[in-house]
Motif scaffolding. Structure first.
Motif, short mmCIF file in Angstrom:
data_model
loop_
_atom_site.label_atom_id
_atom_site.label_comp_id
_atom_site.label_asym_id
_atom_site.label_seq_id
_atom_site.Cartn_x
_atom_site.Cartn_y
_atom_site.Cartn_z
N GLN A 215 0.81 -1.21 0.00
CA GLN A 215 0.00 0.00 0.00
C GLN A 215 0.84 1.27 0.00
N ALA A 216 2.14 1.10 0.24
CA ALA A 216 3.06 2.24 0.21
C ALA A 216 4.26 1.86 -0.62
N ASP A 217 4.75 2.81 -1.36
CA ASP A 217 5.94 2.66 -2.17
C ASP A 217 7.11 3.16 -1.33
N THR A 218 8.28 2.60 -1.50
CA THR A 218 9.43 3.03 -0.72
C THR A 218 10.68 3.09 -1.59
N ILE A 219 11.50 4.09 -1.34
CA ILE A 219 12.80 4.22 -2.00
C ILE A 219 13.84 4.62 -0.96
N ARG A 220 15.09 4.41 -1.28
CA ARG A 220 16.19 4.88 -0.43
C ARG A 220 16.86 6.03 -1.17
N GLU B 292 18.42 7.49 3.46
CA GLU B 292 17.16 7.57 4.19
C GLU B 292 16.07 6.82 3.43
N GLN B 293 15.20 6.12 4.15
CA GLN B 293 14.07 5.45 3.53
C GLN B 293 12.92 6.43 3.43
N LEU B 294 12.36 6.55 2.23
CA LEU B 294 11.24 7.46 1.99
C LEU B 294 10.03 6.64 1.55
N PHE B 295 8.83 7.16 1.83
CA PHE B 295 7.59 6.45 1.55
C PHE B 295 6.63 7.33 0.76
N ARG B 296 5.77 6.68 -0.03
CA ARG B 296 4.71 7.38 -0.75
C ARG B 296 3.54 6.42 -0.89
N ASP B 297 2.34 6.94 -0.82
CA ASP B 297 1.14 6.14 -1.00
C ASP B 297 1.08 5.62 -2.43
N HIS C 262 3.72 -3.03 -9.54
CA HIS C 262 5.10 -2.85 -9.12
C HIS C 262 5.61 -1.53 -9.70
N HIS C 263 6.23 -0.70 -8.87
CA HIS C 263 6.67 0.62 -9.30
C HIS C 263 8.18 0.71 -9.49
N HIS C 264 8.57 1.48 -10.48
CA HIS C 264 9.97 1.82 -10.73
C HIS C 264 10.02 3.33 -10.90
N HIS C 265 11.17 3.96 -10.59
CA HIS C 265 11.17 5.42 -10.49
C HIS C 265 12.39 6.08 -11.10
#
Length: 144
Positions: free
Chosen positions: A59-64, A68-73, A81-84
């Motif tokens: 339910q949340a996307d996460t990147i480093r 730092e670990q960051l989150f997004r809805d 599956h998300h790629h950024h």
């Protein structure tokens, strides 16, 4: 329902709602500050735990970024599956379509790996930050 279970559900929902209001990736500390500013009494450890639970549930996307670990809805795309692309200056992110699963598996096979999961994040500088940098550069050079 046991009282501590109710509290966990309320806290998880508070974190989920705060995350939904954030369009960009956000740290647990920033989200915690927003919740506190809105009158919540939730602890930082609880925010971390709930964000990690939301990420584990898809339910949340996460990147480093920057250690730092960051989150997004994930919004309506929670199952996808998300790629950024990620701007290292302002943190702007863009969801992108990755190379095919065939490409991932071929690269893994060529190197003796079996794919179990993958994450694709490409870091760089967005057009707005590059333009801002160009605009600021002459002012710095004139002062020297």
């Amino acid at each position: 329902m046991v009282e501590h279970m109710k509290r966990r559900t309320v806290q998880k929902e508070a974190v989920r709602e705060a995350l939904k209001e954030t369009k960009e990736f956000v740290s647990a500390q920033d989200l915690h500050r927003r919740l506190i500013d809105a009158g919540s009494r939730i602890g930082l450890a609880t925010v971390y735990r709930q964000l990690n639970n939301l990420a584990a549930e898809g339910q949340a996307d996460t990147i480093r970024m920057g250690g730092e670990q960051l989150f997004r809805d994930c919004g309506e795309d929670a199952s996808r599956h998300h790629h950024h692309l990620v701007c290292e200056r302002c943190g702007r992110t863009v969801d992108i379509e990755p190379p095919s699963e065939t490409w991932f598996r071929r690269i893994a096979r060529e190197n003796g790996f079996t794919v179990t999961s993958h994450i694709l994040e490409i870091f760089g500088t967005c057009a707005e930050c590059r333009e801002r940098e160009r605009e600021e550069r002459p002012a710095v050079e004139e002062r020297e």
